[in-house]
Motif scaffolding. Structure first.
Motif, PDB file in Angstrom:
ATOM      1  N   LEU A  64       0.829  -1.203   0.000  1.00  0.00           N
ATOM      2  CA  LEU A  64       0.000   0.000   0.000  1.00  0.00           C
ATOM      3  C   LEU A  64       0.863   1.253   0.000  1.00  0.00           C
ATOM      4  CD1 LEU A  64      -2.959   1.137   0.449  1.00  0.00           C
ATOM      5  CD2 LEU A  64      -2.390   1.126   2.876  1.00  0.00           C
ATOM      6  N   ILE A  65       1.896   1.275   0.789  1.00  0.00           N
ATOM      7  CA  ILE A  65       2.755   2.436   0.915  1.00  0.00           C
ATOM      8  C   ILE A  65       3.799   2.481  -0.187  1.00  0.00           C
ATOM      9  CG2 ILE A  65       4.558   3.456   2.395  1.00  0.00           C
ATOM     10  CD1 ILE A  65       1.754   4.107   3.239  1.00  0.00           C
ATOM     11  N   LEU A  66       4.185   1.344  -0.705  1.00  0.00           N
ATOM     12  CA  LEU A  66       5.285   1.292  -1.653  1.00  0.00           C
ATOM     13  C   LEU A  66       4.836   1.410  -3.111  1.00  0.00           C
ATOM     14  CD1 LEU A  66       7.294  -1.540   0.116  1.00  0.00           C
ATOM     15  CD2 LEU A  66       7.643   0.916   0.271  1.00  0.00           C
ATOM     16  N   THR A  67       3.585   1.706  -3.368  1.00  0.00           N
ATOM     17  CA  THR A  67       3.117   1.827  -4.733  1.00  0.00           C
ATOM     18  C   THR A  67       3.501   3.171  -5.332  1.00  0.00           C
ATOM     19  OG1 THR A  67       1.020   2.801  -4.125  1.00  0.00           O
ATOM     20  CG2 THR A  67       1.106   0.380  -4.230  1.00  0.00           C
ATOM     21  N   ILE A 123      -2.162   8.026  -1.658  1.00  0.00           N
ATOM     22  CA  ILE A 123      -2.481   7.170  -0.510  1.00  0.00           C
ATOM     23  C   ILE A 123      -2.287   7.943   0.789  1.00  0.00           C
ATOM     24  CG2 ILE A 123      -1.786   5.105   0.772  1.00  0.00           C
ATOM     25  CD1 ILE A 123      -1.066   3.903  -2.035  1.00  0.00           C
ATOM     26  N   LEU A 124      -1.178   8.657   0.885  1.00  0.00           N
ATOM     27  CA  LEU A 124      -0.909   9.417   2.107  1.00  0.00           C
ATOM     28  C   LEU A 124      -1.944  10.523   2.308  1.00  0.00           C
ATOM     29  CD1 LEU A 124       2.985   9.567   1.959  1.00  0.00           C
ATOM     30  CD2 LEU A 124       1.569   8.114   3.404  1.00  0.00           C
ATOM     31  N   ALA A 131      -5.035  10.396   1.178  1.00  0.00           N
ATOM     32  CA  ALA A 131      -6.272   9.699   1.532  1.00  0.00           C
ATOM     33  C   ALA A 131      -6.267   9.290   3.004  1.00  0.00           C
ATOM     34  CB  ALA A 131      -6.470   8.474   0.631  1.00  0.00           C
ATOM     35  N   LEU A 132      -5.129   8.843   3.516  1.00  0.00           N
ATOM     36  CA  LEU A 132      -5.029   8.480   4.933  1.00  0.00           C
ATOM     37  C   LEU A 132      -5.376   9.666   5.827  1.00  0.00           C
ATOM     38  CD1 LEU A 132      -1.814   6.263   5.077  1.00  0.00           C
ATOM     39  CD2 LEU A 132      -4.108   5.588   5.805  1.00  0.00           C
ATOM     40  N   GLN A 133      -4.994  10.865   5.409  1.00  0.00           N
ATOM     41  CA  GLN A 133      -5.268  12.049   6.215  1.00  0.00           C
ATOM     42  C   GLN A 133      -6.756  12.389   6.260  1.00  0.00           C
ATOM     43  OE1 GLN A 133      -2.943  13.442   8.203  1.00  0.00           O
ATOM     44  NE2 GLN A 133      -1.810  11.679   7.457  1.00  0.00           N
ATOM     45  N   SER A 134      -7.537  11.824   5.351  1.00  0.00           N
ATOM     46  CA  SER A 134      -8.980  12.083   5.348  1.00  0.00           C
ATOM     47  C   SER A 134      -9.705  11.248   6.414  1.00  0.00           C
ATOM     48  CB  SER A 134      -9.578  11.786   3.969  1.00  0.00           C
ATOM     49  OG  SER A 134      -9.597  10.397   3.735  1.00  0.00           O
ATOM     50  N   LEU A 135      -9.019  10.257   6.972  1.00  0.00           N
ATOM     51  CA  LEU A 135      -9.628   9.419   8.009  1.00  0.00           C
ATOM     52  C   LEU A 135      -9.586  10.140   9.347  1.00  0.00           C
ATOM     53  CD1 LEU A 135      -7.959   5.995   7.128  1.00  0.00           C
ATOM     54  CD2 LEU A 135     -10.236   6.784   6.471  1.00  0.00           C
ATOM     55  N   ASP A 136     -10.505   9.792  10.237  1.00  0.00           N
ATOM     56  CA  ASP A 136     -10.453  10.373  11.581  1.00  0.00           C
ATOM     57  C   ASP A 136      -9.259   9.784  12.332  1.00  0.00           C
ATOM     58  OD1 ASP A 136     -11.292   8.026  13.295  1.00  0.00           O
ATOM     59  OD2 ASP A 136     -13.113   8.211  12.087  1.00  0.00           O
ATOM     60  N   LYS A 157     -13.194   3.174   2.581  1.00  0.00           N
ATOM     61  CA  LYS A 157     -13.161   4.609   2.316  1.00  0.00           C
ATOM     62  C   LYS A 157     -11.898   4.981   1.538  1.00  0.00           C
ATOM     63  CE  LYS A 157     -13.375   9.157   4.452  1.00  0.00           C
ATOM     64  NZ  LYS A 157     -13.500   9.931   5.686  1.00  0.00           N
ATOM     65  N   LEU A 158     -10.760   4.419   1.937  1.00  0.00           N
ATOM     66  CA  LEU A 158      -9.513   4.691   1.219  1.00  0.00           C
ATOM     67  C   LEU A 158      -9.603   4.230  -0.229  1.00  0.00           C
ATOM     68  CD1 LEU A 158      -6.824   3.735   3.897  1.00  0.00           C
ATOM     69  CD2 LEU A 158      -7.378   6.026   3.061  1.00  0.00           C
ATOM     70  N   ARG A 159     -10.128   3.035  -0.429  1.00  0.00           N
ATOM     71  CA  ARG A 159     -10.262   2.512  -1.795  1.00  0.00           C
ATOM     72  C   ARG A 159     -11.157   3.426  -2.631  1.00  0.00           C
ATOM     73  NH1 ARG A 159     -11.970  -3.288  -1.881  1.00  0.00           N
ATOM     74  NH2 ARG A 159      -9.754  -3.619  -1.731  1.00  0.00           N
ATOM     75  N   THR A 160     -12.282   3.860  -2.052  1.00  0.00           N
ATOM     76  CA  THR A 160     -13.212   4.737  -2.767  1.00  0.00           C
ATOM     77  C   THR A 160     -12.538   6.059  -3.124  1.00  0.00           C
ATOM     78  OG1 THR A 160     -15.071   3.725  -1.615  1.00  0.00           O
ATOM     79  CG2 THR A 160     -15.474   5.875  -2.628  1.00  0.00           C
ATOM     80  N   LEU A 161     -11.834   6.642  -2.172  1.00  0.00           N
ATOM     81  CA  LEU A 161     -11.133   7.906  -2.425  1.00  0.00           C
ATOM     82  C   LEU A 161     -10.074   7.747  -3.513  1.00  0.00           C
ATOM     83  CD1 LEU A 161     -10.636   9.218   1.212  1.00  0.00           C
ATOM     84  CD2 LEU A 161     -11.956  10.345  -0.583  1.00  0.00           C
ATOM     85  N   LEU A 162      -9.309   6.670  -3.433  1.00  0.00           N
ATOM     86  CA  LEU A 162      -8.251   6.454  -4.414  1.00  0.00           C
ATOM     87  C   LEU A 162      -8.826   6.185  -5.805  1.00  0.00           C
ATOM     88  CD1 LEU A 162      -5.795   4.377  -2.230  1.00  0.00           C
ATOM     89  CD2 LEU A 162      -5.496   6.732  -3.021  1.00  0.00           C
TER      90      LEU A 162
END
Length: 173
Positions: free
Chosen positions: A104-107, A113-114, A116-121, A162-167
């Protein structure tokens, strides 16, 4: 009481086994590489000072170390009043033969991705960091966060969805 040499050897092994995971945990939480290194070092310094309080009957050493790491993170962000963001120009180091989850991080889409992660609570980011930065099991995460194992699984599922949808939306857009 264990002989000092046994404690030292066990702690050295724990350091070798879990330093990288704890470093990655702090990176997932939003620390730059230097800060993550400092926080991981602080975690192990505190663990070494408190090694006599560790009881293997109560938890695994990995869980105990991550409990200390969580406290270090909380103290760091409280004292620094730092908003949990990840500098996008700061590379997350590559590790040999990363587990599938680390892909996930190495793509090539690391920046997306980073972001999108910030959009999470914060709770979801914490659980993602423990799961993929740790990597801890859902049971270990539940023990650390005082949530049920089922609740951890639901939060992970919803967060990843949520991450998948955002990406996908960013990819399509």
């Amino acid at each position: 009481m264990k002989p000092r040499s046994t404690v030292t050897t066990s702690f050295k092994q724990a350091f070798e086994l879990y330093y990288t995971s704890i470093f990655r945990y702090f990176r997932f939480r939003g620390a730059d590489a230097d800060t993550a290194n400092d926080l991981a070092s602080t975690t192990f310094e505190r663990a070494l000072r408190g090694i006599n309080h560790y009881d293997p009957r109560k938890s695994q050493i990995q869980t105990w170390l991550f409990a200390i790491a969580r406290n270090v993170a909380i103290n760091h962000w409280k004292s620094e009043s730092i908003r949990s963001t990840i500098p996008l120009d700061d590379d997350i180091p590559d590790f040999d033969d990363p587990p599938l989850e680390d892909a996930l991080i190495l793509t090539e889409h690391k920046e997306q991705i980073l972001l999108a992660l910030q959009s999470l609570d914060s709770r979801a980011r914490e659980i993602i960091a423990l799961k993929f930065g740790g990597p801890l099991t859902n049971r270990q995460i539940a023990e650390l966060t005082k949530l049920s194992e089922q609740n951890v699984g639901v939060i992970l599922y919803r967060s990843l969805l949520k991450l998948r949808t955002l990406l996908e939306a960013r990819h399509d857009g």
